[in-house]
Write an enzyme that holds these catalytic residues in place. Structure first.
Site, PDB file in Angstrom:
ATOM      1  N   GLU A   1     -63.209  -3.499  47.995  1.00  0.00           N
ATOM      2  CA  GLU A   1     -61.293  -4.068  48.040  1.00  0.00           C
ATOM      3  C   GLU A   1     -61.168  -2.354  48.088  1.00  0.00           C
ATOM      4  O   GLU A   1     -61.545  -1.933  47.443  1.00  0.00           O
ATOM      5  CB  GLU A   1     -61.585  -4.629  46.895  1.00  0.00           C
ATOM      6  CG  GLU A   1     -61.705  -5.858  46.189  1.00  0.00           C
ATOM      7  CD  GLU A   1     -61.223  -6.197  44.950  1.00  0.00           C
ATOM      8  OE1 GLU A   1     -62.329  -6.951  44.553  1.00  0.00           O
ATOM      9  OE2 GLU A   1     -61.088  -5.391  44.271  1.00  0.00           O
TER      10      GLU A   1
ATOM     11  N   ASP B   1     -52.576  -2.347  36.320  1.00  0.00           N
ATOM     12  CA  ASP B   1     -54.187  -1.195  35.846  1.00  0.00           C
ATOM     13  C   ASP B   1     -54.444  -0.362  35.231  1.00  0.00           C
ATOM     14  O   ASP B   1     -52.910  -0.139  34.206  1.00  0.00           O
ATOM     15  CB  ASP B   1     -53.715  -0.521  37.495  1.00  0.00           C
ATOM     16  CG  ASP B   1     -54.301  -1.567  38.986  1.00  0.00           C
ATOM     17  OD1 ASP B   1     -55.443  -1.992  38.192  1.00  0.00           O
ATOM     18  OD2 ASP B   1     -53.680  -1.932  39.580  1.00  0.00           O
TER      19      ASP B   1
ATOM     20  N   TYR C   1     -61.510 -15.089  42.373  1.00  0.00           N
ATOM     21  CA  TYR C   1     -61.423 -13.577  41.787  1.00  0.00           C
ATOM     22  C   TYR C   1     -61.245 -13.968  39.912  1.00  0.00           C
ATOM     23  O   TYR C   1     -60.173 -13.791  39.657  1.00  0.00           O
ATOM     24  CB  TYR C   1     -60.798 -12.414  41.625  1.00  0.00           C
ATOM     25  CG  TYR C   1     -60.908 -10.969  41.626  1.00  0.00           C
ATOM     26  CD1 TYR C   1     -60.797 -10.662  40.226  1.00  0.00           C
ATOM     27  CD2 TYR C   1     -60.396  -9.919  42.019  1.00  0.00           C
ATOM     28  CE1 TYR C   1     -60.813  -9.557  38.959  1.00  0.00           C
ATOM     29  CE2 TYR C   1     -61.235  -8.511  41.603  1.00  0.00           C
ATOM     30  CZ  TYR C   1     -60.915  -8.947  40.594  1.00  0.00           C
ATOM     31  OH  TYR C   1     -61.073  -7.176  39.867  1.00  0.00           O
TER      32      TYR C   1
END
Lengths: 263, 412
Positions: free
Chosen positions: A49, A60, A175
């Protein structure tokens, strides 16, 4: 069939779990980052990734935020990230690369041009955090039509009613985000993750890979054990932040990959 | 007039939260279920008379609405042209228009069973309003504020703390409003089950831009009847003017008049040191281009690579690299005009307002006033301008003193 599909088919045939590693493109600088990326397959990484730096990475945690800032300060751009993928492809035509980031740099380039360039650079899939299924016409559908996988995040808040919508246009793999939170925070618990993975697998044949909150080889093993694989990002990026030698970073990546592969 | 209403500007957004190509729901999957649930709750509340009865009660007795529509006679005389009215939203409880919206969102949060409220703030006005209403309803309140703004807006930080809120200085990125918004979104993703994100402007993922606009639209609705009361039945304003950071006070004033084609609508962006290639401004529409940030597509200040740029403005409340998506749409359709005013022009208007009207305005509406000063002299005396005086200037006196070279010492 994309490189991602081929890789998961091969892993399945071997009865192995996948180990997915995230690194930020251009962190701490282009050359070092390229060296790290080139070393990942040898360290046992099945899928790379590649983080696309963005000024405002709102999903994040601090580790990835700082990595993006370092990369941008060192002059990384979307073009350089694609160049890096193309450079990697010269020596490796098998390991899938998933570009992971936020939509604005892509939108800014123009979706058709981005897809053409990304494909030429050897990118196999996309994870774009701020494009939920509600915005599929933006990039997901054009990317799929261009032969690229669009990998969706499923989260603990994705309930049964919503799950089909999330899975609908997803390809490559799913995911699963192990925690409600940002990258690098918390700790994924195999006991919590297992029923969620089972729930997703009851509605799709795609591999389910689990990420967020996995920091050690044991955790990678435990989580991969209840899914089709595990993703580690922040824990690797942290070593880049500490300016560890590339060999040390790759040795740590190998320990994580070995953990996941033991599962 | 009535038969061209099929071209209404008041029907947006569509079911996907789009105003033309702008708006949308560009958020991570973790937040999507909550955003959909918020939309559902808001749709219910919109037509619920109990909800609006509660709002009206609080607006009247807690906030002090309606705010006056004030004929600025001396200013009008001084400029020698158009007749100038100021919508006095700076007289609201907490000193700005922000509380109009906060009340609505907190009532919704209560209906959704959320016990913890988070907010972002730049100048601190939205943070103070949120802390205030949270205190009023006994809710936990956490306000994210850029570390740089915490320093330059110390009085508002203390106000929020007095009101029982926790103020978190944001050091990620460059520590400004956009970073505060990023950190608020990160908090929300982490605490999505019990937390409500009270956004302070007409931006963010759908339904925020529409919802905040609807709560702020009380401003324009009042202007409509207040002007009739003073100028005669059926008299509409000729020009509406408001300052724009994210654009909530402007949408509040503009929205009820969007379909009144005779009304000219002007939004005033912060031109900072001048709209130039150095990007020392916050004029997203004048100096930016469309992009995706904080849940919506809108005009943004960005570089060639699609990285978001920091703006600059003397006014912390306008210091944001984006703008509400509905403004982007009004801009592109041509229904509203957008101009920019520099720091220097805003400071001059600030001083003029103090001495001619005895009103100390916030630096944000000082931008709007500066534009009024530019156009009013050339307009006829029967031309009516309504400008939104969206906040009072108490919070800005230190900044202004510094720029005017006035030493303000505080002694123990």
């Amino acid at each position: 069939m994309t490189r991602i599909d081929a890789k998961f088919a091969a892993l399945k045939a071997e009865g192995k779990k996948a180990f997915v590693a995230y690194v930020m493109a251009g962190d701490p600088d282009y050359e070092t980052s390229l060296e790290i990326v080139k070393g990942l397959p040898g360290a046992g990484v099945d899928v790379i990734e590649l983080g696309l730096p963005f000024t405002d990475p709102m999903a994040d945690g601090p580790t990835i935020q700082l990595a993006g800032q370092r990369a941008l300060e060192a002059g990384q751009t979307l073009q350089k990230t694609l160049d890096m993928a193309a450079e990697f492809r010269k020596g490796d035509d098998e390991t899938p690369i998933v570009l992971m980031g936020y939509y604005n740099p892509i939108y800014n380039r123009g979706v058709p041009k981005f897809l053409e360039d990304a494909k030429a650079a050897g990118i196999d899939g996309l994870i774009v955090v701020d494009l939920p299924p509600e915005e599929d016409s933006e990039l997901c559908i054009p990317a799929t039509e261009a032969g690229m996988n669009f990998i969706r995040l499923a989260t603990p808040t994705t309930d049964d009613k919503r799950l089909p919508k999330v899975l609908q246009n997803t390809s490559g793999f799913v995911y699963y985000v192990s925690i409600t939170g940002i990258t690098g925070a918390g700790e994924a618990q195999a006991g919590d993750v297992a029923p969620e993975v089972a729930r997703i697998k009851s509605q799709t044949d795609l591999p389910v890979i689990v990420g967020f909150g996995i920091k050690t080889p044991d955790a990678a093993q435990n989580i991969a054990g209840v899914a089709d694989g595990a993703v580690v990002g922040s824990a690797i990026v942290k070593l880049v932040e500490e300016r560890k030698p590339v060999a040390d970073i790759l040795a740590y990546v190998k320990s994580l990959a070995d953990g996941a592969h033991r599962a | 007039m009535a038969n061209d209403l099929f071209n209404s500007f008041m029907t947006g957004p569509d079911e996907n939260g789009r105003f033309g190509d702008f708006g949308g729901r560009f958020v991570s999957e973790t937040l999507m279920p909550l955003i959909l649930s918020l939309q559902e709750q808001y749709e219910k509340a919109k037509t619920d008379t109990d909800f609006w009865a509660e709002m009206d009660y609080l607006w009247k007795y807690y906030v002090g609405r309606p705010s006056p529509l004030y004929y600025a006679e001396r200013l009008t005389e001084h400029l020698g042209g158009a007749k100038i009215y100021l919508k006095r939203d700076e007289l609201n409880h907490t000193g700005a228009h922000k509380i109009n919206n906060v009340l609505g969102q907190i009532l919704l949060a209560r209906r959704m069973g959320k016990t913890r409220i988070i907010a972002e703030t730049g100048a601190g006005q939205h943070g103070v309003a949120t802390a205030t209403v949270c205190a009023r309803f006994g809710l936990e309140c956490v306000v994210y504020m850029g570390a740089h703004d915490v320093e330059r807006q110390a009085p508002n930080v203390f106000r929020m703390r007095l009101l029982g809120a926790k103020v978190v200085p944001v050091t990620s990125g460059r520590g400004t409003l956009k970073d505060a918004m990023n950190d608020a979104l990160r908090d929300w993703v982490t605490n999505v089950r019990d937390t409500f994100y009270c956004i302070g402007t007409v931006a963010g993922p759908h339904p925020y831009p529409a919802m905040v606009r609807d709560f702020q639209a009380i401003i324009g609705k009042e202007v409509r009847w207040q002007l009739e009361e003073q100028e005669g039945e059926g008299r509409l304003p000729d020009t509406l003017i408001a300052a724009i950071g994210g654009g909530s006070n402007a949408m509040g004033l503009f929205f009820p008049f969007l379909d009144d084609k005779s009304v000219r609508i002007i939004g005033v962006e912060a031109g900072g040191k001048g709209v130039n290639e150095k990007m020392e401004h916050c004029a997203s529409l004048t100096g930016g281009r469309p992009g995706v940030l904080h849940g919506n597509r809108t005009y943004l200040l960005q570089d060639d690579d699609g990285q978001i740029l920091e703006g600059h403005s003397i006014s912390a409340g306008l210091d944001y690299p984006g703008i509400g998506p509905e403004h982007s749409w009004l801009h592109d359709t041509g229904r509203a005009e957008y101009v920019s005013i520099t720091d220097k022009e805003a400071l001059e208007a600030f001083q003029m307002c103090c001495t001619t009207e005895g009103i100390i305005p916030a630096l944000e509406p000082s931008h709007a006033l500066a534009h009024v000063m530019k156009i009013a002299p050339d307009l006829p005396r029967d031309h009516i301008i309504v400008m939104n005086m969206c906040g009072r200037g108490d919070k800005d006196i230190f900044t202004v003193a510094k720029h005017l070279g006035f030493e303000m010492e505080t002694k123990d």
